[in-house]
Design a protein around this motif. Structure first.
Motif, PDB file in Angstrom:
ATOM      1  N   ARG A   1       3.510  -7.644   0.155  1.00 52.27           N
ATOM      2  CA  ARG A   1       2.767  -8.544  -0.856  1.00 52.27           C
ATOM      3  C   ARG A   1       3.808  -8.716  -2.030  1.00 52.27           C
ATOM      4  O   ARG A   1       3.932  -7.489  -2.769  1.00 52.27           O
ATOM      5  CB  ARG A   1       1.345  -8.063  -1.341  1.00 52.27           C
TER       6      ARG A   1
ATOM      7  N   TYR B   1      -5.890  -4.634  -8.019  1.00 54.71           N
ATOM      8  CA  TYR B   1      -5.851  -3.067  -7.377  1.00 54.71           C
ATOM      9  C   TYR B   1      -6.558  -2.072  -8.364  1.00 54.71           C
ATOM     10  O   TYR B   1      -6.005  -1.801  -9.462  1.00 54.71           O
ATOM     11  CB  TYR B   1      -4.413  -2.588  -6.994  1.00 54.71           C
ATOM     12  N   GLU B   2      -7.516  -1.376  -7.828  1.00 51.82           N
ATOM     13  CA  GLU B   2      -8.201  -0.156  -8.226  1.00 51.82           C
ATOM     14  C   GLU B   2      -7.290   1.070  -8.061  1.00 51.82           C
ATOM     15  O   GLU B   2      -7.464   1.599  -7.012  1.00 51.82           O
ATOM     16  CB  GLU B   2      -9.685  -0.277  -7.762  1.00 51.82           C
TER      17      GLU B   2
ATOM     18  N   LEU C   1       2.329   1.811  -3.607  1.00 57.07           N
ATOM     19  CA  LEU C   1       1.372   2.416  -4.280  1.00 57.07           C
ATOM     20  C   LEU C   1       1.107   3.985  -4.063  1.00 57.07           C
ATOM     21  O   LEU C   1       1.156   4.822  -4.881  1.00 57.07           O
ATOM     22  CB  LEU C   1      -0.176   1.788  -4.170  1.00 57.07           C
TER      23      LEU C   1
ATOM     24  N   ASP D   1       0.800  -1.160   0.007  1.00 55.74           N
ATOM     25  CA  ASP D   1      -0.145  -0.189   0.036  1.00 55.74           C
ATOM     26  C   ASP D   1       0.916   1.248  -0.083  1.00 55.74           C
ATOM     27  O   ASP D   1       0.648   2.446  -0.569  1.00 55.74           O
ATOM     28  CB  ASP D   1      -0.965   0.142   1.154  1.00 55.74           C
TER      29      ASP D   1
ATOM     30  N   ALA E   1      -8.970   4.616  -6.918  1.00 54.14           N
ATOM     31  CA  ALA E   1      -9.596   4.705  -5.701  1.00 54.14           C
ATOM     32  C   ALA E   1      -8.297   4.759  -4.612  1.00 54.14           C
ATOM     33  O   ALA E   1      -7.103   4.355  -4.941  1.00 54.14           O
ATOM     34  CB  ALA E   1     -10.311   3.434  -5.313  1.00 54.14           C
ATOM     35  N   VAL E   2      -8.931   5.291  -3.478  1.00 57.00           N
ATOM     36  CA  VAL E   2      -7.849   5.484  -2.362  1.00 57.00           C
ATOM     37  C   VAL E   2      -7.529   4.022  -1.879  1.00 57.00           C
ATOM     38  O   VAL E   2      -6.483   3.829  -1.667  1.00 57.00           O
ATOM     39  CB  VAL E   2      -8.063   6.605  -1.438  1.00 57.00           C
ATOM     40  N   LYS E   3      -8.607   3.332  -1.356  1.00 61.78           N
ATOM     41  CA  LYS E   3      -8.371   1.965  -0.922  1.00 61.78           C
ATOM     42  C   LYS E   3      -8.147   1.005  -2.072  1.00 61.78           C
ATOM     43  O   LYS E   3      -8.563   1.363  -3.199  1.00 61.78           O
ATOM     44  CB  LYS E   3      -9.655   1.623  -0.059  1.00 61.78           C
ATOM     45  N   THR E   4      -7.542   0.385  -1.893  1.00 61.39           N
ATOM     46  CA  THR E   4      -6.979  -0.421  -2.705  1.00 61.39           C
ATOM     47  C   THR E   4      -7.887  -1.746  -3.150  1.00 61.39           C
ATOM     48  O   THR E   4      -8.054  -2.102  -4.372  1.00 61.39           O
ATOM     49  CB  THR E   4      -5.342  -1.236  -2.570  1.00 61.39           C
ATOM     50  N   GLU E   5      -8.650  -2.399  -2.304  1.00 65.22           N
ATOM     51  CA  GLU E   5      -9.410  -3.529  -2.476  1.00 65.22           C
ATOM     52  C   GLU E   5     -10.766  -2.973  -2.660  1.00 65.22           C
ATOM     53  O   GLU E   5     -11.362  -2.516  -1.515  1.00 65.22           O
ATOM     54  CB  GLU E   5      -9.299  -4.715  -1.693  1.00 65.22           C
TER      55      GLU E   5
ATOM     56  N   GLN F   1      -0.528   1.369 -12.265  1.00 66.73           N
ATOM     57  CA  GLN F   1      -0.577  -0.228 -11.590  1.00 66.73           C
ATOM     58  C   GLN F   1       0.996  -0.724 -12.386  1.00 66.73           C
ATOM     59  O   GLN F   1       1.622  -1.390 -11.443  1.00 66.73           O
ATOM     60  CB  GLN F   1      -1.616  -1.122 -12.080  1.00 66.73           C
TER      61      GLN F   1
ATOM     62  N   ARG G   1       2.248   7.153  -6.706  1.00 68.36           N
ATOM     63  CA  ARG G   1       1.139   8.226  -7.166  1.00 68.36           C
ATOM     64  C   ARG G   1       1.761   9.369  -6.785  1.00 68.36           C
ATOM     65  O   ARG G   1       1.502  10.503  -7.523  1.00 68.36           O
ATOM     66  CB  ARG G   1      -0.315   8.126  -6.105  1.00 68.36           C
TER      67      ARG G   1
ATOM     68  N   TRP H   1       3.691   0.976 -10.182  1.00 67.48           N
ATOM     69  CA  TRP H   1       3.743   0.459  -8.764  1.00 67.48           C
ATOM     70  C   TRP H   1       4.110  -1.122  -8.807  1.00 67.48           C
ATOM     71  O   TRP H   1       5.097  -1.273  -7.974  1.00 67.48           O
ATOM     72  CB  TRP H   1       2.444   0.392  -8.410  1.00 67.48           C
TER      73      TRP H   1
END
Lengths: 119, 238
Positions: free
Chosen positions: A73, B169-170, A45, A42, B173-177, A86, A49, A89
């Motif tokens: 992960r 992962y999107e 990611l 996370d 969006a802020v949250k990944t799932e 993506q 960004r 990332w």
């Protein structure tokens, strides 16, 4: 530092939590107050960004994560994503894994809930 | 011995499973069952099934078609389709949903069972023919598989390692799932089943390019062997 990696939903956090000396697991960076930090992907990611190289960020704070368990992960094994973020990332995550593994005293991989020290 | 076999697509999982299952059946002189989980929906599926049957021909497998309700296989609801000497090229491919209601003899739980695959079984149970989604399917299939392992004591479960990609992962969006994302729900569900099976199985292996890596061996479950295992150059598993 101990590095733990594995695919999605493999039980990495549970495996880390039963390692000797791990009493607390933090969910995200930047938080090195717990014994272990989960979800480094996370963080990479967010770095992607914001245009920050995750491995550099860790290199600059090397003393903060000594003795910690870091959990990430592995997202490297699927199809190259259509989405440019993506793709970037996925590569940044890989660079961070290589850097952390090179710094780690131990590297463990988790597969189907089973962890194994691979180095 | 129950075995969980996982790994990437086209890496030799099924071939390893077939060889191991045959050896186990020969060693104990028990029937060898192939639990086929695919429910064909089109000609492509039927062609794939014919190809797989042809590949298994001569191995001594009795094919049991079971797309849903795994424990029902031992309760007498399955119909053996490969028991008759059909030519695998021309044998009709029957839909497992109808075969499942055939009311044939229950499979002998003393035999060796090769279940290929957990992946398809979950897909059938989770995504129903009427287009609805059963979100309780992962938990139920996990329980079914664990029960099946306990009842038979010699089942080889073939699953698929689908956890290594970045595509779920999107990034917008802020949250990944996204909790509503069905692909992710399915993937999380299969992982749940894999982990449960890994706990109860005596052996867990990952097959890559036809090579077999042991993640759990029968020695790991036996307390008297812990010392021997720890004496290896690597740390013990767990």
């Amino acid at each position: 530092m101990i590095l733990i990696f594995g695919g999605a939903h493999q039980g990495k956090r549970e495996y880390a939590a039963q390692l000797p000396g791990v009493k607390t697991v933090a969910d995200c960076l930047p938080d090195f107050t717990a014994d272990a930090v989960c979800g480094l992907e996370d963080f990479t990611l967010a770095c992607t960004r914001q245009g920050v190289e995750a491995a550099d960020w860790f290199r600059d704070r090397r003393e903060q994560w000594q003795g910690k368990v870091l959990i990430i992960r592995d997202i490297s094994q699927g199809i190259v994503p259509m989405d440019a973020t993506q793709r970037a990332w996925r590569e940044m995550n890989g660079r961070l894994m290589i850097y952390l593994a090179s710094e780690a005293e131990e590297v463990h991989r988790v597969f189907c809930g089973i962890g194994k020290r691979i180095r | 011995m129950n075995i969980l076999i996982s790994g990437g697509a086209k890496n030799g999982k099924s071939m390893f499973a077939q060889k191991t299952a045959r050896t186990m059946a020969q060693e104990h002189d028990v029937p060898l069952h192939y639990v086929a989980t695919m429910i064909p929906v089109d000609g492509e599926d039927e062609a794939r099934i014919r190809r797989h049957r042809k590949e298994r021909a001569g191995w001594g497998f009795e094919t049991l078609e079971r797309g849903r309700d795994l424990p029902g296989l031992l309760a007498g609801n399955a119909k053996a389709t490969d028991a008759r000497p059909d030519d695998p090229e021309t044998a009709p491919v029957e839909a497992a949903v109808t075969v499942a209601e055939g009311g044939a003899e229950p499979a002998d739980p003393r035999g060796v069972f090769l279940l290929d695959s957990v992946t398809a079984l979950l897909g059938n149970e989770m995504f129903l023919p009427d287009g609805s989604v059963d979100r309780n399917a992962p938990e139920r299939v996990a329980e079914d598989c664990v029960r099946f392992a306990e009842m038979t004591g010699s089942t080889l479960f073939v699953s698929d390692y689908i956890y290594g990609g970045a595509e779920t992962y999107e990034c917008g969006a802020v949250k990944t799932e996204d909790p509503d994302d069905l692909t992710e729900a399915y993937r999380r569900g299969l992982a749940l089943i894999d982990r449960r099976l890994a706990q109860v199985c005596d052996r867990v292996v990952e097959v890559s390019a036809g090579c077999v890596e042991d993640w759990k061996t029968p020695a790991d479950s036996r307390p008297d062997n812990i010392e021997e295992y720890s004496s290896e150059d690597e740390q013990p598993e767990r």
